[in-house]
Design a protein around this motif. Sequence first.
Motif, PDB file in Angstrom:
ATOM      1  N   TRP A 153     -22.203 -23.274 -13.824  1.00  0.00           N
ATOM      2  CA  TRP A 153     -21.956 -23.243 -12.393  1.00  0.00           C
ATOM      3  C   TRP A 153     -23.116 -22.681 -11.589  1.00  0.00           C
ATOM      4  O   TRP A 153     -22.957 -22.376 -10.406  1.00  0.00           O
ATOM      5  CB  TRP A 153     -20.689 -22.433 -12.111  1.00  0.00           C
ATOM      6  CG  TRP A 153     -19.451 -23.150 -12.500  1.00  0.00           C
ATOM      7  CD1 TRP A 153     -18.648 -22.895 -13.568  1.00  0.00           C
ATOM      8  CD2 TRP A 153     -18.851 -24.265 -11.826  1.00  0.00           C
ATOM      9  NE1 TRP A 153     -17.588 -23.771 -13.617  1.00  0.00           N
ATOM     10  CE2 TRP A 153     -17.683 -24.626 -12.548  1.00  0.00           C
ATOM     11  CE3 TRP A 153     -19.178 -24.994 -10.682  1.00  0.00           C
ATOM     12  CZ2 TRP A 153     -16.854 -25.672 -12.166  1.00  0.00           C
ATOM     13  CZ3 TRP A 153     -18.351 -26.029 -10.297  1.00  0.00           C
ATOM     14  CH2 TRP A 153     -17.206 -26.361 -11.024  1.00  0.00           C
ATOM     15  N   TRP A 154     -24.301 -22.533 -12.179  1.00  0.00           N
ATOM     16  CA  TRP A 154     -25.411 -21.988 -11.415  1.00  0.00           C
ATOM     17  C   TRP A 154     -25.913 -22.993 -10.373  1.00  0.00           C
ATOM     18  O   TRP A 154     -25.556 -24.175 -10.386  1.00  0.00           O
ATOM     19  CB  TRP A 154     -26.540 -21.562 -12.349  1.00  0.00           C
ATOM     20  CG  TRP A 154     -27.070 -22.651 -13.235  1.00  0.00           C
ATOM     21  CD1 TRP A 154     -27.962 -23.617 -12.897  1.00  0.00           C
ATOM     22  CD2 TRP A 154     -26.743 -22.893 -14.610  1.00  0.00           C
ATOM     23  NE1 TRP A 154     -28.224 -24.438 -13.966  1.00  0.00           N
ATOM     24  CE2 TRP A 154     -27.488 -24.022 -15.036  1.00  0.00           C
ATOM     25  CE3 TRP A 154     -25.913 -22.265 -15.541  1.00  0.00           C
ATOM     26  CZ2 TRP A 154     -27.414 -24.523 -16.324  1.00  0.00           C
ATOM     27  CZ3 TRP A 154     -25.839 -22.763 -16.822  1.00  0.00           C
ATOM     28  CH2 TRP A 154     -26.578 -23.881 -17.210  1.00  0.00           C
TER      29      TRP A 154
ATOM     30  N   ASN B 268     -26.123 -21.272  -2.894  1.00  0.00           N
ATOM     31  CA  ASN B 268     -27.149 -20.445  -3.535  1.00  0.00           C
ATOM     32  C   ASN B 268     -26.811 -18.965  -3.480  1.00  0.00           C
ATOM     33  O   ASN B 268     -27.509 -18.144  -4.080  1.00  0.00           O
ATOM     34  CB  ASN B 268     -28.514 -20.675  -2.889  1.00  0.00           C
ATOM     35  CG  ASN B 268     -29.142 -21.993  -3.325  1.00  0.00           C
ATOM     36  OD1 ASN B 268     -28.866 -22.490  -4.412  1.00  0.00           O
ATOM     37  ND2 ASN B 268     -29.983 -22.562  -2.473  1.00  0.00           N
ATOM     38  N   GLY B 269     -25.750 -18.617  -2.778  1.00  0.00           N
ATOM     39  CA  GLY B 269     -25.337 -17.221  -2.669  1.00  0.00           C
ATOM     40  C   GLY B 269     -24.092 -16.940  -3.493  1.00  0.00           C
ATOM     41  O   GLY B 269     -23.472 -17.833  -4.075  1.00  0.00           O
ATOM     42  N   GLU B 270     -23.711 -15.683  -3.530  1.00  0.00           N
ATOM     43  CA  GLU B 270     -22.558 -15.228  -4.308  1.00  0.00           C
ATOM     44  C   GLU B 270     -21.298 -16.004  -3.925  1.00  0.00           C
ATOM     45  O   GLU B 270     -20.995 -16.194  -2.744  1.00  0.00           O
ATOM     46  CB  GLU B 270     -22.333 -13.734  -4.053  1.00  0.00           C
ATOM     47  CG  GLU B 270     -21.167 -13.130  -4.802  1.00  0.00           C
ATOM     48  CD  GLU B 270     -21.506 -12.692  -6.213  1.00  0.00           C
ATOM     49  OE1 GLU B 270     -20.587 -12.357  -6.973  1.00  0.00           O
ATOM     50  OE2 GLU B 270     -22.717 -12.665  -6.549  1.00  0.00           O
ATOM     51  N   ALA B 271     -20.553 -16.453  -4.928  1.00  0.00           N
ATOM     52  CA  ALA B 271     -19.343 -17.228  -4.685  1.00  0.00           C
ATOM     53  C   ALA B 271     -18.219 -16.333  -4.183  1.00  0.00           C
ATOM     54  O   ALA B 271     -18.124 -15.148  -4.536  1.00  0.00           O
ATOM     55  CB  ALA B 271     -18.905 -17.938  -5.959  1.00  0.00           C
ATOM     56  N   THR B 272     -17.340 -16.920  -3.387  1.00  0.00           N
ATOM     57  CA  THR B 272     -16.180 -16.195  -2.877  1.00  0.00           C
ATOM     58  C   THR B 272     -15.026 -16.289  -3.865  1.00  0.00           C
ATOM     59  O   THR B 272     -14.995 -17.159  -4.744  1.00  0.00           O
ATOM     60  CB  THR B 272     -15.724 -16.790  -1.538  1.00  0.00           C
ATOM     61  OG1 THR B 272     -15.299 -18.148  -1.762  1.00  0.00           O
ATOM     62  CG2 THR B 272     -16.872 -16.785  -0.527  1.00  0.00           C
ATOM     63  N   ASP B 273     -14.046 -15.422  -3.696  1.00  0.00           N
ATOM     64  CA  ASP B 273     -12.872 -15.461  -4.565  1.00  0.00           C
ATOM     65  C   ASP B 273     -12.143 -16.795  -4.434  1.00  0.00           C
ATOM     66  O   ASP B 273     -11.609 -17.327  -5.417  1.00  0.00           O
ATOM     67  CB  ASP B 273     -11.917 -14.313  -4.214  1.00  0.00           C
ATOM     68  CG  ASP B 273     -12.455 -12.956  -4.633  1.00  0.00           C
ATOM     69  OD1 ASP B 273     -13.406 -12.915  -5.445  1.00  0.00           O
ATOM     70  OD2 ASP B 273     -11.924 -11.935  -4.159  1.00  0.00           O
TER      71      ASP B 273
ATOM     72  N   LEU C 128     -25.877 -16.981 -12.518  1.00  0.00           N
ATOM     73  CA  LEU C 128     -24.594 -16.415 -12.174  1.00  0.00           C
ATOM     74  C   LEU C 128     -24.672 -14.898 -12.276  1.00  0.00           C
ATOM     75  O   LEU C 128     -25.344 -14.361 -13.171  1.00  0.00           O
ATOM     76  CB  LEU C 128     -23.494 -16.910 -13.122  1.00  0.00           C
ATOM     77  CG  LEU C 128     -22.679 -18.126 -12.675  1.00  0.00           C
ATOM     78  CD1 LEU C 128     -23.540 -19.371 -12.691  1.00  0.00           C
ATOM     79  CD2 LEU C 128     -21.449 -18.303 -13.566  1.00  0.00           C
ATOM     80  N   THR C 129     -23.995 -14.213 -11.403  1.00  0.00           N
ATOM     81  CA  THR C 129     -23.967 -12.761 -11.435  1.00  0.00           C
ATOM     82  C   THR C 129     -22.874 -12.275 -12.382  1.00  0.00           C
ATOM     83  O   THR C 129     -21.996 -13.047 -12.800  1.00  0.00           O
ATOM     84  CB  THR C 129     -23.708 -12.190 -10.044  1.00  0.00           C
ATOM     85  OG1 THR C 129     -22.375 -12.562  -9.636  1.00  0.00           O
ATOM     86  CG2 THR C 129     -24.723 -12.718  -9.032  1.00  0.00           C
TER      87      THR C 129
END
Length: 469
Positions: free
Chosen positions: A333-334, A386-391, A429-430
């Motif tokens: 999922w990156w 490109n940024g952190e995914a939301t819940d 991915l973080t």
Amino acid sequence: MPSTNSEKQPLKPVMCLRPPNDIMFEESFWDELAAAGVNEIALQWLCLLDDQAAEDEGNVYPQPEDGHPRGLKAMGGERVTRVPTAAFNPTPEFYEGLSWQPPTMPDHLAGQSEKLAAALEMGRSKGFTIYAVDDKGYFLHGGFGSGKLDLTKRAPSFTDPDMPAMTVARARDTAKNFPQVTGLLLDGPDFKWEIQPGHRDDLWVEPIDTPENRAFASNNGMDFQKILDGREHFKEFLHGFNPDYARKFMEKAPGALANHDWWSVHPKFNDWYSFKQAAVEWSVSSSYKGVKEHLPNLQVGNSSRLPFLEPLTGHNTTRKQQYIDFQQPKQYWWSGGVAGFRGTIVNWVDTLVDWNDGLDPELASTLFGSMFDYPMPNDYPVSAYNGEATDEWFSTSIRDQTIKMIENSGGADRYMPWVGLEHFGSNWLTASELDRLLAEMQTQGATHYCYFIYNSMKPEIWDVIKKYS
């Protein structure tokens, strides 16, 4: 994030490793995994590293993105150049009738081969299951899995009958020389799925008009010109989405591009689609049946892309239930780089906008979600990928694709997806994203997955993996 997850059924990784395989020589490696509840590993490249080759050959080990202390320690504390080569000498009778010659092991590496076997035996004695990976035919044609073969006479092709035959021969030889290996992961093959011009996985750059593909089509009663025409018609089709047609298509054919039935009856695309489906099915089933003929107890898995991309890549995971032991769709999922699905979606949306006058990113995103039956959250637009995914992204997009993966695989007991954080210059991915991905998989009933990859693992990622294992 909570430090434990003990109230639910464990979700365990099959820990994928790449060279230097010397990290397995230390008993503490096996004990580290066992202490975390991990008892399976996958050898991405079952090879030795030769330090006596020409200076202009080889790769750097550990690889640039691999910073695990064990890898550096195994190489003496610094990165070095080595040439991957075969971990054993071939058994001649396994290759009779094949035009490809199997790679040989340099004599001076015999001791390293013995050490590798001893390390795998150490793991087996501690209760580990050990898989080998046939990375898109590396058992046949090269590099890391088997040593290099001469490709000057002809290029490899997965419709070449020698390709699954060589995979079978290499699997037999691997089991003979390393009986600790009791499973085989077939990575691919896939047809391409990107539409961004110049991308590594651009489906129109992919060489499809080859002698092997023409022979396969002819043997299966297919008109190869119609196959080529279908691929070109698809480009024309994607250039036809002005705003009005985009809205009409979403209304009349939702989910079309993720629907095998839609492709199979489309008057312009069905020959191209049918060829891809037949080629992938023949390749995977031939490898599987050949391995099982000689090694009936060897467990064999096969990878594929996400459910929404199955028809484009030639896979039909529901049909594959008939000829594979377990399935490995890719939870990749990156964004950025290659082969990550947030990146693929961004590329599709951007390219659709470039190709169609009046189609803006918002409508192109809605069109993508509709045509691929891929639900999107309201709070995480494609422009933010490109940024952190939301819940909400995990409870919509990830949930949808995971449910479909498990169902298509034949249930959670036949589902062992690849989970990866990065590839070739991507945005990783973080730890938080991995945590939420594993939580969703666990909620859907998954019990194990193949983690890519130990060598580049950071402490915060290891903490997340241990939380679920």
